[in-house]
Scaffold this motif. Structure first.
Motif: not given
Length: 159
Positions: A100-104, A121-125, A127-134
């Motif tokens: 969703g973040a990459a698509s946004a 696209t990369l920043m969104g994906g 960034g949300m990947g870091v949030v999910v992993l953390s």
């Protein structure tokens, strides 16, 4: 929700309204603070306080709506993309927010050219990947086991 039996997952509309509204409000507050600083900086050379205040108001009215609208639209894209990926994949897991973040990011900058589109696209994906992993790392690393509480009895203390 007030009672545990009433607790349920939020619907798409509830997510959409909550994320868009809170993002818009956050953007307006950020725009007001940036506009205030910008207006104070520009108004230093003005001779009267009315002109300084006018510079602050003008800067705030320029920045606040722009930031609020941009963050609200990003939240709209994120919520729609996340729910769409959940329906397409037929899973509700932690990959959906990343998609969703990459698509946004993609939809938000798709008209700005391929380089900006790819960057957002990369920043969104990522960034949300870091949030999910953390979030997962903290739940795994700092997981504590709560021992059963046996309670305290007055009869046991009298003996």
């Amino acid at each position: 929700y007030l009672f545990d039996e009433e607790e349920r997952t939020r619907s798409f509309g509830e997510h959409l309204v909550f994320y868009s509204g809170s993002s818009y409000l956050t953007g307006v507050i950020a725009g007001l603070s940036i506009g205030t600083l910008e207006g104070l900086r520009k108004g230093q050379n003005f001779p009267t306080n009315k002109l300084r205040l006018n510079a602050v108001v003008n800067a705030c009215s320029k920045r606040a709506p722009m930031f609020g609208n941009n963050l609200g639209v990003l939240a709209l894209f994120f919520t729609s993309s996340e729910r769409l990926s959940m329906y397409i994949r037929d899973k509700d897991d932690t990959l959906n927010p990343v998609i969703g973040a990459a698509s946004a990011g993609f939809f938000f900058k798709c008209t700005s050219g391929p380089r900006q589109c790819l960057l957002w696209t990369l920043m969104g994906g990522l960034g949300m990947g870091v949030v999910v992993l953390s979030g997962h790392a903290s739940s795994i690393l700092y997981r504590t086991q709560i021992k059963d509480f046996t309670g305290f009895s007055f009869e046991e203390s009298k003996q």
